[in-house]
Design a protein around this motif. Structure first.
Motif, PDB file in Angstrom:
ATOM      1  N   ALA A 113      33.004   8.958  23.846  1.00 41.22           N
ATOM      2  CA  ALA A 113      32.331   7.285  23.803  1.00 41.22           C
ATOM      3  C   ALA A 113      31.043   7.625  25.006  1.00 41.22           C
ATOM      4  CB  ALA A 113      33.488   6.605  24.632  1.00 41.22           C
ATOM      5  N   SER A 114      31.596   8.394  26.105  1.00 41.74           N
ATOM      6  CA  SER A 114      30.196   8.593  27.270  1.00 41.74           C
ATOM      7  C   SER A 114      28.957   9.232  26.642  1.00 41.74           C
ATOM      8  CB  SER A 114      30.768   8.979  28.293  1.00 41.74           C
ATOM      9  OG  SER A 114      31.142  10.626  28.180  1.00 41.74           O
ATOM     10  N   ARG A 115      29.248  10.107  25.569  1.00 45.68           N
ATOM     11  CA  ARG A 115      28.142  10.805  24.894  1.00 45.68           C
ATOM     12  C   ARG A 115      27.668  10.265  23.729  1.00 45.68           C
ATOM     13  NH1 ARG A 115      32.129  15.137  24.858  1.00 45.68           N
ATOM     14  NH2 ARG A 115      31.463  15.307  22.718  1.00 45.68           N
ATOM     15  N   GLY A 116      28.365   9.126  23.119  1.00 47.05           N
ATOM     16  CA  GLY A 116      27.757   8.342  21.981  1.00 47.05           C
ATOM     17  C   GLY A 116      28.216   9.079  20.671  1.00 47.05           C
ATOM     18  N   VAL A 117      29.492   9.612  20.794  1.00 51.01           N
ATOM     19  CA  VAL A 117      29.847  10.725  19.750  1.00 51.01           C
ATOM     20  C   VAL A 117      31.064   9.928  19.065  1.00 51.01           C
ATOM     21  CG1 VAL A 117      30.925  12.857  19.092  1.00 51.01           C
ATOM     22  CG2 VAL A 117      29.093  12.901  20.771  1.00 51.01           C
ATOM     23  N   THR A 118      30.893  10.005  17.651  1.00 53.53           N
ATOM     24  CA  THR A 118      31.801   9.487  16.753  1.00 53.53           C
ATOM     25  C   THR A 118      33.142  10.459  16.553  1.00 53.53           C
ATOM     26  OG1 THR A 118      30.151   8.266  15.848  1.00 53.53           O
ATOM     27  CG2 THR A 118      32.236   8.318  14.539  1.00 53.53           C
ATOM     28  N   MET A 119      32.807  11.496  16.204  1.00 52.80           N
ATOM     29  CA  MET A 119      33.861  12.621  15.981  1.00 52.80           C
ATOM     30  C   MET A 119      33.519  13.932  16.585  1.00 52.80           C
ATOM     31  SD  MET A 119      34.888  12.392  11.774  1.00 52.80           S
ATOM     32  CE  MET A 119      35.136  11.044  11.187  1.00 52.80           C
ATOM     33  N   ASP A 120      34.335  14.408  16.954  1.00 49.47           N
ATOM     34  CA  ASP A 120      34.301  15.843  17.488  1.00 49.47           C
ATOM     35  C   ASP A 120      35.014  17.008  16.374  1.00 49.47           C
ATOM     36  OD1 ASP A 120      33.511  17.705  19.196  1.00 49.47           O
ATOM     37  OD2 ASP A 120      35.126  17.452  20.736  1.00 49.47           O
ATOM     38  N   LEU A 121      34.209  17.480  15.660  1.00 50.98           N
ATOM     39  CA  LEU A 121      34.706  18.340  14.454  1.00 50.98           C
ATOM     40  C   LEU A 121      35.270  19.435  15.076  1.00 50.98           C
ATOM     41  CD1 LEU A 121      31.653  17.637  12.156  1.00 50.98           C
ATOM     42  CD2 LEU A 121      34.111  16.269  12.302  1.00 50.98           C
ATOM     43  N   SER A 122      36.131  20.326  14.419  1.00 57.58           N
ATOM     44  CA  SER A 122      36.513  21.574  14.808  1.00 57.58           C
ATOM     45  C   SER A 122      35.131  22.361  14.358  1.00 57.58           C
ATOM     46  CB  SER A 122      37.489  22.152  13.800  1.00 57.58           C
ATOM     47  OG  SER A 122      37.308  22.384  12.264  1.00 57.58           O
ATOM     48  N   GLN A 123      35.240  23.733  14.962  1.00 55.08           N
ATOM     49  CA  GLN A 123      34.032  24.443  14.975  1.00 55.08           C
ATOM     50  C   GLN A 123      33.858  24.754  13.506  1.00 55.08           C
ATOM     51  OE1 GLN A 123      34.693  28.140  16.969  1.00 55.08           O
ATOM     52  NE2 GLN A 123      32.249  28.763  16.783  1.00 55.08           N
ATOM     53  N   GLU A 124      34.828  25.131  12.757  1.00 55.67           N
ATOM     54  CA  GLU A 124      34.771  25.678  11.482  1.00 55.67           C
ATOM     55  C   GLU A 124      34.098  24.385  10.351  1.00 55.67           C
ATOM     56  OE1 GLU A 124      37.871  28.003  13.311  1.00 55.67           O
ATOM     57  OE2 GLU A 124      37.298  25.845  13.204  1.00 55.67           O
ATOM     58  N   VAL A 125      34.545  23.349  10.622  1.00 55.98           N
ATOM     59  CA  VAL A 125      34.008  22.218   9.866  1.00 55.98           C
ATOM     60  C   VAL A 125      32.508  21.907  10.031  1.00 55.98           C
ATOM     61  CG1 VAL A 125      34.166  19.899   9.559  1.00 55.98           C
ATOM     62  CG2 VAL A 125      36.247  20.811   9.624  1.00 55.98           C
ATOM     63  N   PHE A 126      32.163  21.938  11.627  1.00 58.42           N
ATOM     64  CA  PHE A 126      30.972  21.759  11.710  1.00 58.42           C
ATOM     65  C   PHE A 126      29.800  22.739  11.007  1.00 58.42           C
ATOM     66  CE2 PHE A 126      27.132  21.611  14.234  1.00 58.42           C
ATOM     67  CZ  PHE A 126      26.878  20.642  14.836  1.00 58.42           C
ATOM     68  N   ALA A 127      30.567  24.206  11.167  1.00 59.07           N
ATOM     69  CA  ALA A 127      29.873  25.069  10.405  1.00 59.07           C
ATOM     70  C   ALA A 127      29.493  25.056   9.059  1.00 59.07           C
ATOM     71  CB  ALA A 127      30.386  26.345  10.946  1.00 59.07           C
ATOM     72  N   ARG A 128      30.583  24.313   8.589  1.00 58.22           N
ATOM     73  CA  ARG A 128      30.228  24.096   7.086  1.00 58.22           C
ATOM     74  C   ARG A 128      29.354  22.995   6.673  1.00 58.22           C
ATOM     75  NH1 ARG A 128      36.239  23.651   3.923  1.00 58.22           N
ATOM     76  NH2 ARG A 128      37.139  25.556   4.592  1.00 58.22           N
ATOM     77  N   ILE A 129      29.008  22.043   7.478  1.00 51.83           N
ATOM     78  CA  ILE A 129      28.240  21.278   7.231  1.00 51.83           C
ATOM     79  C   ILE A 129      26.759  21.181   7.847  1.00 51.83           C
ATOM     80  CG2 ILE A 129      29.981  19.456   6.404  1.00 51.83           C
ATOM     81  CD1 ILE A 129      29.461  17.938   8.979  1.00 51.83           C
ATOM     82  N   ALA A 130      26.758  21.967   9.009  1.00 49.09           N
ATOM     83  CA  ALA A 130      25.589  21.923   9.732  1.00 49.09           C
ATOM     84  C   ALA A 130      25.434  23.327  10.438  1.00 49.09           C
ATOM     85  CB  ALA A 130      25.518  20.971  10.782  1.00 49.09           C
ATOM     86  N   ASN A 131      24.214  23.710  11.042  1.00 46.86           N
ATOM     87  CA  ASN A 131      24.035  24.779  11.618  1.00 46.86           C
ATOM     88  C   ASN A 131      24.591  24.553  12.999  1.00 46.86           C
ATOM     89  OD1 ASN A 131      22.816  26.870  13.699  1.00 46.86           O
ATOM     90  ND2 ASN A 131      21.028  26.815  12.862  1.00 46.86           N
ATOM     91  N   PRO A 132      25.764  25.608  13.615  1.00 44.48           N
ATOM     92  CA  PRO A 132      26.328  25.678  14.825  1.00 44.48           C
ATOM     93  C   PRO A 132      25.483  25.305  15.887  1.00 44.48           C
ATOM     94  CG  PRO A 132      27.604  26.858  13.535  1.00 44.48           C
ATOM     95  CD  PRO A 132      26.254  26.652  12.724  1.00 44.48           C
ATOM     96  N   ASP A 133      24.346  25.869  15.782  1.00 45.13           N
ATOM     97  CA  ASP A 133      23.187  25.927  16.991  1.00 45.13           C
ATOM     98  C   ASP A 133      22.819  24.527  17.232  1.00 45.13           C
ATOM     99  OD1 ASP A 133      23.419  28.670  17.340  1.00 45.13           O
ATOM    100  OD2 ASP A 133      21.575  29.125  15.915  1.00 45.13           O
ATOM    101  N   ALA A 134      22.943  23.764  16.160  1.00 41.99           N
ATOM    102  CA  ALA A 134      22.694  22.198  16.598  1.00 41.99           C
ATOM    103  C   ALA A 134      23.374  21.348  17.744  1.00 41.99           C
ATOM    104  CB  ALA A 134      22.482  21.427  15.270  1.00 41.99           C
ATOM    105  N   GLY A 135      24.599  21.808  17.317  1.00 46.04           N
ATOM    106  CA  GLY A 135      25.447  21.202  18.428  1.00 46.04           C
ATOM    107  C   GLY A 135      25.874  19.895  18.352  1.00 46.04           C
ATOM    108  N   ARG A 136      25.045  19.114  17.842  1.00 47.90           N
ATOM    109  CA  ARG A 136      25.088  17.733  17.684  1.00 47.90           C
ATOM    110  C   ARG A 136      24.365  17.138  16.701  1.00 47.90           C
ATOM    111  NH1 ARG A 136      25.749  13.098  21.884  1.00 47.90           N
ATOM    112  NH2 ARG A 136      24.426  11.426  20.981  1.00 47.90           N
ATOM    113  N   ILE A 137      25.087  16.389  15.669  1.00 46.35           N
ATOM    114  CA  ILE A 137      24.368  16.284  14.542  1.00 46.35           C
ATOM    115  C   ILE A 137      24.713  14.654  14.128  1.00 46.35           C
ATOM    116  CG2 ILE A 137      24.186  18.429  13.180  1.00 46.35           C
ATOM    117  CD1 ILE A 137      26.858  17.543  11.815  1.00 46.35           C
ATOM    118  N   ARG A 138      23.824  13.966  13.285  1.00 42.65           N
ATOM    119  CA  ARG A 138      24.183  12.647  12.622  1.00 42.65           C
ATOM    120  C   ARG A 138      24.847  12.878  11.517  1.00 42.65           C
ATOM    121  NH1 ARG A 138      20.614   9.562  15.316  1.00 42.65           N
ATOM    122  NH2 ARG A 138      18.823  10.308  16.214  1.00 42.65           N
TER     123      ARG A 138
END
Length: 135
Positions: free
Chosen positions: A104-129
């Motif tokens: 909430a304090s970072r304006g984040v909706t979901m904190d994905l597992s590292q594996e999920v994040f890597a499937r849909i985005a470059n982990p170097d981004a760290g934060r995505i829409r």
């Protein structure tokens, strides 16, 4: 008689189209980050291993633990920082297993597992829409 039957057929077809449109769920925009293992214990399932296709819910979808076990289809729609074109094609369906108290304090909706994040985005981004839909 034939004209009345034709008009009622048009009305029935139009009603069916409206029901289909209303019942389809539109994706909701949000922001996602990721967290790394270990993924247990979790707020929802304690030490029960729920795999790696999981996410922690931010306050907006947590719903006082009612989100536990809910599934959401998540896709990347864009970056939020200097990493160009962070998105990968496709989507992943995740299960909510935890609460993300800092989201909430970072304006984040979901904190994905590292594996999920890597499937849909470059982990170097760290934060995505993202777009997400409950399934």
């Amino acid at each position: 008689m034939k004209m009345a039957l034709a008009k009622s057929s048009v009305v029935v077809v139009a009603a069916m189209v409206m029901v289909a449109l209303v019942s389809s769920v539109a994706a909701v925009p949000g922001i996602a980050t990721f967290y790394t293992p270990p993924y247990t214990p979790s707020s929802c399932f304690g030490f029960e291993d729920r795999g790696v296709i999981i996410a922690a819910a931010g306050g907006g979808i947590w719903d006082n633990r009612a989100a536990c076990g809910r599934r959401y289809r998540v896709s990347c729609t864009g970056g939020t920082n200097d990493v160009p074109n962070p998105c990968r094609s496709g989507s992943v369906t995740v299960t909510i297993v935890d609460f993300c108290p800092g989201c909430a304090s970072r304006g984040v909706t979901m904190d994905l597992s590292q594996e999920v994040f890597a499937r849909i985005a470059n982990p170097d981004a760290g934060r995505i829409r993202i777009d997400y839909t409950r399934v």
